[in-house]
Design an enzyme around this catalytic site. Structure first.
Site, short mmCIF file in Angstrom:
data_model
loop_
_atom_site.label_atom_id
_atom_site.label_comp_id
_atom_site.label_asym_id
_atom_site.label_seq_id
_atom_site.Cartn_x
_atom_site.Cartn_y
_atom_site.Cartn_z
N CYS A 10 0.83 -1.21 0.00
CA CYS A 10 0.00 0.00 0.00
C CYS A 10 0.87 1.26 0.00
O CYS A 10 1.59 1.51 0.96
CB CYS A 10 -0.90 -0.03 1.23
SG CYS A 10 -1.74 1.51 1.61
N CYS A 49 0.02 3.86 2.78
CA CYS A 49 0.45 3.34 4.09
C CYS A 49 1.92 3.67 4.34
O CYS A 49 2.31 3.96 5.48
CB CYS A 49 0.28 1.83 4.15
SG CYS A 49 -1.41 1.25 3.95
#
Length: 166
Positions: free
Chosen positions: A90, A93
């Site tokens: 991600c 993230c």
């Protein structure tokens, strides 16, 4: 994901948690031979081994290993906990994680941060209804008191933490 879980289980069952005994103990012990200086001469002798004592630094961020670890370190925590549900693949993230860690560290122990990889802990992600990453929960006394999904700037994170701390 399953391969990592199997590898982790295998390694924890194979690697002993107790210090080694016998002939291998000297290779893994935390001892240091220190030279003892003679004030009048250049010769030295070794003193008995001195044990190095190390203490674990109080870290404000930790990785959750499994459900029982989450229960013990997050749900049962007396300190408010920020839980970062993330994934290695991600992109957002990777931006939010370090930013959130920095903001939590600025709180000087008033709040701690738990990082949960959703690929390793899918059961926790399902239990806490994580449908997108990054998802950040604020947990106080075992209850979810706040939540956000997506990336936030430092001012928004600071407000989120202040609300959690009270």
């Amino acid at each position: 994901m399953a391969q990592r879980l199997l590898l982790r289980r295998f390694l924890t069952s194979v690697i002993p948690r107790t210090p080694p005994q016998g002939r291998w103990a000297s290779l893994t012990s935390r001892t240091l031979q220190t030279p003892q200086c003679n004030p009048g001469g250049l010769t030295g002798a070794t003193s008995p081994a001195r044990t190095l004592r190390t203490s674990r630094l109080c870290s404000t961020t930790f990785n959750v290993q499994d459900g029982p670890d989450f229960q013990d370190r997050v749900v049962n925590s007396e300190t408010p906990v920020v839980v970062d549900f993330h994934a290695q693949w991600c992109g957002p993230c990777k931006i939010l994680g370090p930013r959130l860690e920095k903001m939590v560290a600025k709180q000087h122990g008033k709040v701690v941060m738990a990082k949960v990889d959703i690929d390793d802990n899918t059961d926790l992600a399902i239990e806490y209804e994580v449908s997108a990453v990054p998802t950040v929960l604020a947990i106080k006394n075992g209850d979810v008191v706040d939540k956000f999904v997506g990336i936030k700037d430092e001012d928004q994170l600071e407000a989120f933490l202040k609300k959690l701390i009270g």
